[in-house]
Design a protein around this motif. Sequence first.
Motif, mmCIF file in Angstrom:
data_model
loop_
_atom_site.group_PDB
_atom_site.id
_atom_site.type_symbol
_atom_site.label_atom_id
_atom_site.label_comp_id
_atom_site.label_asym_id
_atom_site.label_seq_id
_atom_site.Cartn_x
_atom_site.Cartn_y
_atom_site.Cartn_z
ATOM 1 N N LEU A 32 45.964 31.328 57.329
ATOM 2 C CA LEU A 32 46.896 31.833 58.333
ATOM 3 C C LEU A 32 47.988 32.684 57.701
ATOM 4 C CD1 LEU A 32 47.204 28.602 60.518
ATOM 5 C CD2 LEU A 32 45.989 30.713 61.118
ATOM 6 N N LEU A 33 48.467 32.284 56.533
ATOM 7 C CA LEU A 33 49.532 33.047 55.878
ATOM 8 C C LEU A 33 49.008 34.372 55.317
ATOM 9 C CD1 LEU A 33 51.602 30.218 54.173
ATOM 10 C CD2 LEU A 33 52.123 31.490 56.267
ATOM 11 N N PHE A 34 47.762 34.389 54.851
ATOM 12 C CA PHE A 34 47.191 35.677 54.462
ATOM 13 C C PHE A 34 46.965 36.549 55.695
ATOM 14 C CE2 PHE A 34 46.058 33.623 50.356
ATOM 15 C CZ PHE A 34 46.570 34.593 49.514
ATOM 16 N N GLY A 35 46.672 35.921 56.832
ATOM 17 C CA GLY A 35 46.616 36.678 58.079
ATOM 18 C C GLY A 35 47.967 37.284 58.416
ATOM 19 N N TRP A 36 49.037 36.519 58.174
ATOM 20 C CA TRP A 36 50.390 37.047 58.377
ATOM 21 C C TRP A 36 50.635 38.250 57.465
ATOM 22 C CZ3 TRP A 36 54.299 36.622 54.471
ATOM 23 C CH2 TRP A 36 55.539 37.147 54.860
ATOM 24 N N GLY A 37 50.192 38.137 56.204
ATOM 25 C CA GLY A 37 50.331 39.277 55.300
ATOM 26 C C GLY A 37 49.616 40.505 55.835
ATOM 27 N N GLY A 38 48.412 40.296 56.372
ATOM 28 C CA GLY A 38 47.682 41.408 56.960
ATOM 29 C C GLY A 38 48.393 41.991 58.164
ATOM 30 N N ASP A 39 48.925 41.119 59.012
ATOM 31 C CA ASP A 39 49.658 41.583 60.196
ATOM 32 C C ASP A 39 50.809 42.502 59.806
ATOM 33 O OD1 ASP A 39 48.042 40.095 61.866
ATOM 34 O OD2 ASP A 39 49.455 38.433 62.077
ATOM 35 N N VAL A 40 51.577 42.063 58.830
ATOM 36 C CA VAL A 40 52.767 42.822 58.433
ATOM 37 C C VAL A 40 52.373 44.129 57.745
ATOM 38 C CG1 VAL A 40 54.810 42.798 56.939
ATOM 39 C CG2 VAL A 40 54.221 40.768 58.290
ATOM 40 N N LEU A 41 51.379 44.062 56.871
ATOM 41 C CA LEU A 41 50.986 45.255 56.122
ATOM 42 C C LEU A 41 50.321 46.305 57.006
ATOM 43 C CD1 LEU A 41 49.667 43.476 52.921
ATOM 44 C CD2 LEU A 41 51.606 45.063 53.021
ATOM 45 N N LEU A 42 49.724 45.886 58.110
ATOM 46 C CA LEU A 42 49.091 46.846 59.013
ATOM 47 C C LEU A 42 50.095 47.530 59.946
ATOM 48 C CD1 LEU A 42 45.766 45.077 60.098
ATOM 49 C CD2 LEU A 42 46.059 46.937 58.470
ATOM 50 N N MET A 43 51.329 47.072 59.951
ATOM 51 C CA MET A 43 52.303 47.653 60.865
ATOM 52 C C MET A 43 52.669 49.101 60.512
ATOM 53 S SD MET A 43 54.679 44.284 61.622
ATOM 54 C CE MET A 43 55.741 45.035 62.849
ATOM 55 N N PRO A 44 52.864 49.464 59.235
ATOM 56 C CA PRO A 44 53.128 50.879 58.933
ATOM 57 C C PRO A 44 51.865 51.708 59.152
ATOM 58 C CG PRO A 44 53.808 49.437 57.124
ATOM 59 C CD PRO A 44 52.968 48.610 58.048
ATOM 60 N N ASP A 45 52.038 52.934 59.559
ATOM 61 C CA ASP A 45 50.908 53.834 59.793
ATOM 62 C C ASP A 45 50.641 54.623 58.522
ATOM 63 O OD1 ASP A 45 48.905 55.292 60.899
ATOM 64 O OD2 ASP A 45 50.200 56.613 62.083
ATOM 65 N N ALA A 46 50.015 53.938 57.540
ATOM 66 C CA ALA A 46 49.734 54.581 56.252
ATOM 67 C C ALA A 46 48.439 54.003 55.699
ATOM 68 C CB ALA A 46 50.886 54.343 55.274
ATOM 69 N N ASP A 47 47.634 54.844 55.058
ATOM 70 C CA ASP A 47 46.339 54.404 54.539
ATOM 71 C C ASP A 47 46.487 53.302 53.496
ATOM 72 O OD1 ASP A 47 45.068 56.165 56.182
ATOM 73 O OD2 ASP A 47 44.659 57.669 54.625
ATOM 74 N N ALA A 48 47.461 53.446 52.586
ATOM 75 C CA ALA A 48 47.637 52.441 51.537
ATOM 76 C C ALA A 48 47.993 51.090 52.146
ATOM 77 C CB ALA A 48 48.724 52.889 50.556
ATOM 78 N N ALA A 49 48.862 51.103 53.160
ATOM 79 C CA ALA A 49 49.246 49.858 53.824
ATOM 80 C C ALA A 49 48.052 49.253 54.557
ATOM 81 C CB ALA A 49 50.391 50.115 54.795
ATOM 82 N N GLY A 79 46.608 45.621 53.856
ATOM 83 C CA GLY A 79 46.493 44.646 54.940
ATOM 84 C C GLY A 79 45.081 44.115 55.076
ATOM 85 N N MET A 80 44.091 45.005 54.960
ATOM 86 C CA MET A 80 42.696 44.578 55.023
ATOM 87 C C MET A 80 42.388 43.622 53.867
ATOM 88 S SD MET A 80 39.318 46.979 55.512
ATOM 89 C CE MET A 80 39.554 47.873 53.967
ATOM 90 N N GLY A 81 42.952 43.905 52.697
ATOM 91 C CA GLY A 81 42.754 43.025 51.551
ATOM 92 C C GLY A 81 43.347 41.643 51.792
ATOM 93 N N SER A 82 44.517 41.592 52.422
ATOM 94 C CA SER A 82 45.133 40.306 52.712
ATOM 95 C C SER A 82 44.284 39.505 53.700
ATOM 96 C CB SER A 82 46.549 40.520 53.279
ATOM 97 O OG SER A 82 47.229 39.292 53.404
ATOM 98 N N PHE A 83 43.790 40.172 54.736
ATOM 99 C CA PHE A 83 42.890 39.494 55.669
ATOM 100 C C PHE A 83 41.627 39.012 54.966
ATOM 101 C CE2 PHE A 83 45.099 41.641 59.316
ATOM 102 C CZ PHE A 83 45.370 40.482 60.030
ATOM 103 N N ALA A 84 41.103 39.829 54.032
ATOM 104 C CA ALA A 84 39.893 39.441 53.308
ATOM 105 C C ALA A 84 40.107 38.144 52.529
ATOM 106 C CB ALA A 84 39.461 40.569 52.369
ATOM 107 N N VAL A 85 41.266 38.012 51.885
ATOM 108 C CA VAL A 85 41.555 36.772 51.161
ATOM 109 C C VAL A 85 41.632 35.601 52.147
ATOM 110 C CG1 VAL A 85 43.201 35.577 49.674
ATOM 111 C CG2 VAL A 85 42.731 38.001 49.304
ATOM 112 N N GLY A 86 42.210 35.848 53.326
ATOM 113 C CA GLY A 86 42.245 34.817 54.348
ATOM 114 C C GLY A 86 40.844 34.379 54.759
ATOM 115 N N HIS A 87 39.912 35.325 54.872
ATOM 116 C CA HIS A 87 38.531 34.978 55.219
ATOM 117 C C HIS A 87 37.876 34.150 54.112
ATOM 118 C CE1 HIS A 87 39.062 37.383 58.658
ATOM 119 N NE2 HIS A 87 38.792 38.549 58.120
#
Length: 226
Positions: free
Chosen positions: A65-82, A86-94
């Motif tokens: 859930l906390l890695f999901g939170w990391g993904g949520d926050v990192l996906l908020m900026p409109d930038a490819d690196a972010a 964010g996708m990487g953080s969700f991947a660790v959560g999976h």
Amino acid sequence: MTPRAGAPRLVRPLLAVFLAVSAVHLAGLLAGADTVHLVTKPLLMPLLAAYAAARGGPRLLIAALLFGWGGDVLLMPDADAAFLAGMGSFAVGHVCYLWLFGRARVSPSAGLAYAAVLVTFVVLLWPGLPGELRIPLTGYSLLLTAMAWRAGALGRYAALGGALFLLSDALIATGIADWPQLPAHGFWIMLTYLAAQYLLTWGALGGPADSAGAAPGAYREGSIRI
């Protein structure tokens, strides 16, 4: 396995706050209120993680859930690196979820169905994806699909949560590939995502809390939960 100590008195208040903040967040998306979105989105997964911790839930669930939170926050900026971070953080959560599910048997036929959906979706999506995102998104989709399939190890609610997580991310992917979008597209992404995370949490905790805040039958001897 001995359950972790929880905080029974906080279980219901934390769940109520999570549901209330989720409702405000979804209403803000429907209303196009960007400020509501910016304020509420970073609160969602920490509240659900706190609820799981109060229930004495598995550490791997809380980590997911906390890695999901990391993904949520990192996906908020409109930038490819972010987005990639964010996708990487969700991947660790999976990965945390997959570790939590253990080696319990799940339906092979469901696995074949998920594999067919994955291959079909990637083939259809591929031409519209930016070149630099094709490989990362394909790898992430494979991991997510494995998580969605294996979620059945925790029962039907978690299985539904895994399927909804896959649907939520599929909606995001169609936006990246510039497919036609649903009205209130962001609302449907977040509705399915929040439902997914809650149902996965429900499955990992073994069901609703009793009057003492514990999940009935959640920590049976030999359980896969840690």
